[in-house]
Design a protein around this motif. Structure first.
Motif, mmCIF file in Angstrom:
data_model
loop_
_atom_site.group_PDB
_atom_site.id
_atom_site.type_symbol
_atom_site.label_atom_id
_atom_site.label_comp_id
_atom_site.label_asym_id
_atom_site.label_seq_id
_atom_site.Cartn_x
_atom_site.Cartn_y
_atom_site.Cartn_z
ATOM 1 N N ALA A 288 57.779 -70.211 49.329
ATOM 2 C CA ALA A 288 56.643 -71.107 49.080
ATOM 3 C C ALA A 288 56.239 -71.849 50.348
ATOM 4 C CB ALA A 288 56.974 -72.087 47.961
ATOM 5 N N VAL A 289 57.218 -72.248 51.149
ATOM 6 C CA VAL A 289 56.936 -72.966 52.398
ATOM 7 C C VAL A 289 56.229 -72.053 53.394
ATOM 8 C CG1 VAL A 289 58.043 -73.979 54.444
ATOM 9 C CG2 VAL A 289 58.762 -74.685 52.164
ATOM 10 N N ARG A 290 56.641 -70.801 53.455
ATOM 11 C CA ARG A 290 56.080 -69.906 54.465
ATOM 12 C C ARG A 290 54.883 -69.087 53.995
ATOM 13 N NH1 ARG A 290 61.102 -65.697 55.124
ATOM 14 N NH2 ARG A 290 60.306 -64.062 53.784
ATOM 15 N N THR A 291 54.508 -69.251 52.712
ATOM 16 C CA THR A 291 53.370 -68.505 52.166
ATOM 17 C C THR A 291 52.375 -69.487 51.550
ATOM 18 O OG1 THR A 291 54.965 -66.748 51.614
ATOM 19 C CG2 THR A 291 52.734 -66.527 50.740
ATOM 20 N N THR A 292 51.336 -69.811 52.283
ATOM 21 C CA THR A 292 50.325 -70.774 51.850
ATOM 22 C C THR A 292 49.735 -70.392 50.498
ATOM 23 O OG1 THR A 292 49.766 -71.164 54.154
ATOM 24 C CG2 THR A 292 48.169 -71.907 52.522
ATOM 25 N N GLY A 293 49.601 -71.387 49.617
ATOM 26 C CA GLY A 293 48.967 -71.177 48.318
ATOM 27 C C GLY A 293 49.920 -70.737 47.219
ATOM 28 N N THR A 294 51.213 -70.666 47.523
ATOM 29 C CA THR A 294 52.181 -70.258 46.506
ATOM 30 C C THR A 294 52.974 -71.465 46.016
ATOM 31 O OG1 THR A 294 53.981 -69.773 48.073
ATOM 32 C CG2 THR A 294 52.402 -68.001 47.628
ATOM 33 N N PHE A 295 53.596 -71.312 44.849
ATOM 34 C CA PHE A 295 54.389 -72.410 44.310
ATOM 35 C C PHE A 295 55.455 -71.878 43.365
ATOM 36 C CE2 PHE A 295 50.930 -71.739 41.379
ATOM 37 C CZ PHE A 295 51.479 -71.927 40.117
ATOM 38 N N VAL A 296 56.445 -72.716 43.097
ATOM 39 C CA VAL A 296 57.550 -72.374 42.209
ATOM 40 C C VAL A 296 57.403 -73.173 40.919
ATOM 41 C CG1 VAL A 296 60.069 -72.397 41.921
ATOM 42 C CG2 VAL A 296 59.068 -71.919 44.183
ATOM 43 N N GLU A 297 57.604 -72.496 39.796
ATOM 44 C CA GLU A 297 57.538 -73.127 38.481
ATOM 45 C C GLU A 297 58.863 -72.899 37.754
ATOM 46 O OE1 GLU A 297 54.809 -72.818 34.464
ATOM 47 O OE2 GLU A 297 55.001 -71.068 35.757
ATOM 48 N N ASP A 298 59.495 -73.969 37.346
ATOM 49 C CA ASP A 298 60.741 -73.902 36.574
ATOM 50 C C ASP A 298 60.408 -74.287 35.145
ATOM 51 O OD1 ASP A 298 63.228 -74.210 35.401
ATOM 52 O OD2 ASP A 298 64.070 -75.386 37.041
ATOM 53 N N ASP A 299 60.564 -73.369 34.217
ATOM 54 C CA ASP A 299 60.191 -73.657 32.825
ATOM 55 C C ASP A 299 61.213 -74.523 32.091
ATOM 56 O OD1 ASP A 299 62.291 -72.075 31.969
ATOM 57 O OD2 ASP A 299 61.044 -70.598 30.969
ATOM 58 N N LYS A 300 62.293 -74.893 32.764
ATOM 59 C CA LYS A 300 63.339 -75.776 32.235
ATOM 60 C C LYS A 300 64.170 -75.150 31.120
ATOM 61 C CE LYS A 300 61.956 -79.109 34.896
ATOM 62 N NZ LYS A 300 62.512 -79.162 36.211
ATOM 63 N N VAL A 301 63.884 -73.896 30.738
ATOM 64 C CA VAL A 301 64.652 -73.283 29.668
ATOM 65 C C VAL A 301 65.287 -71.965 30.128
ATOM 66 C CG1 VAL A 301 64.579 -72.359 27.306
ATOM 67 C CG2 VAL A 301 63.179 -74.326 27.910
ATOM 68 N N ALA A 302 64.470 -70.934 30.326
ATOM 69 C CA ALA A 302 65.049 -69.603 30.523
ATOM 70 C C ALA A 302 64.620 -68.881 31.790
ATOM 71 C CB ALA A 302 64.720 -68.731 29.322
ATOM 72 N N SER A 303 63.674 -69.455 32.567
ATOM 73 C CA SER A 303 63.209 -68.715 33.739
ATOM 74 C C SER A 303 62.707 -69.637 34.843
ATOM 75 C CB SER A 303 62.099 -67.735 33.348
ATOM 76 O OG SER A 303 60.920 -68.440 32.987
ATOM 77 N N ILE A 304 62.591 -69.048 36.024
ATOM 78 C CA ILE A 304 61.988 -69.717 37.172
ATOM 79 C C ILE A 304 61.086 -68.680 37.839
ATOM 80 C CG2 ILE A 304 63.987 -69.240 38.641
ATOM 81 C CD1 ILE A 304 63.348 -71.969 40.050
ATOM 82 N N THR A 305 59.890 -69.106 38.263
ATOM 83 C CA THR A 305 58.875 -68.172 38.735
ATOM 84 C C THR A 305 58.257 -68.641 40.042
ATOM 85 O OG1 THR A 305 58.333 -67.708 36.422
ATOM 86 C CG2 THR A 305 56.734 -66.990 38.078
ATOM 87 N N TRP A 306 58.073 -67.692 40.966
ATOM 88 C CA TRP A 306 57.328 -67.933 42.206
ATOM 89 C C TRP A 306 55.967 -67.279 42.038
ATOM 90 C CZ3 TRP A 306 55.972 -64.397 46.363
ATOM 91 C CH2 TRP A 306 55.449 -65.029 47.488
ATOM 92 N N HIS A 307 54.901 -68.083 42.082
ATOM 93 C CA HIS A 307 53.527 -67.610 41.891
ATOM 94 C C HIS A 307 52.851 -67.416 43.241
ATOM 95 C CE1 HIS A 307 53.417 -68.406 37.537
ATOM 96 N NE2 HIS A 307 54.214 -69.426 37.818
ATOM 97 N N PHE A 308 52.238 -66.238 43.427
ATOM 98 C CA PHE A 308 51.542 -65.977 44.685
ATOM 99 C C PHE A 308 50.102 -65.513 44.487
ATOM 100 C CE2 PHE A 308 53.972 -62.140 43.619
ATOM 101 C CZ PHE A 308 53.045 -61.103 43.775
ATOM 102 N N GLY A 309 49.509 -65.820 43.339
ATOM 103 C CA GLY A 309 48.154 -65.393 43.028
ATOM 104 C C GLY A 309 47.066 -66.062 43.832
ATOM 105 N N SER A 310 47.359 -67.202 44.457
ATOM 106 C CA SER A 310 46.333 -67.947 45.203
ATOM 107 C C SER A 310 46.439 -67.747 46.712
ATOM 108 C CB SER A 310 46.438 -69.437 44.888
ATOM 109 O OG SER A 310 46.176 -69.658 43.528
#
Length: 102
Positions: free
Chosen positions: A16-38
């Motif tokens: 996320a730090v090295r790829t502009t426009g990306t972010f990490v989402e932690d759903d607090k239950v069963a998964s963690i996701t790195w989004h790179f759509g932007s």
């Protein structure tokens, strides 16, 4: 105790730090996701494939699934997906007399 989300978060935050426009989402239950759509499509895909490989190698000993979608990389508990959830919900309502709609 370190769990798969802690390990995944460290790696995903680096991307996320090295790829502009990306972010990490932690759903607090069963998964963690790195989004790179932007971000730039080609660069995002390249980074996503690299992260996917790194996560699979790192998580090989843990009961998790590491998957890549059109614009994300996700780490989740093994066997947890939409189909499993729907099956659980339907079974839950069937035990209690059924549902009027789904």
């Amino acid at each position: 105790r370190t769990d798969f989300k802690d390990i995944s978060n460290v790696l995903m935050q680096q991307y996320a730090v090295r790829t502009t426009g990306t972010f990490v989402e932690d759903d607090k239950v069963a998964s963690i996701t790195w989004h790179f759509g932007s971000t730039n499509r080609e660069f995002g895909q390249m980074q996503g494939k690299e992260l996917l490989t790194q996560l699979k190698d790192t998580m090989a000993h843990l009961p998790v699934d590491v998957v890549m979608g059109k614009s994300f990389v996700r780490v989740r508990h093994e066997g947890v997906n939409k189909g499993t959830l729907v099956k659980h919900i339907v079974n839950h309502y069937n035990v209690r007399g059924g549902a009027d709609f789904i």
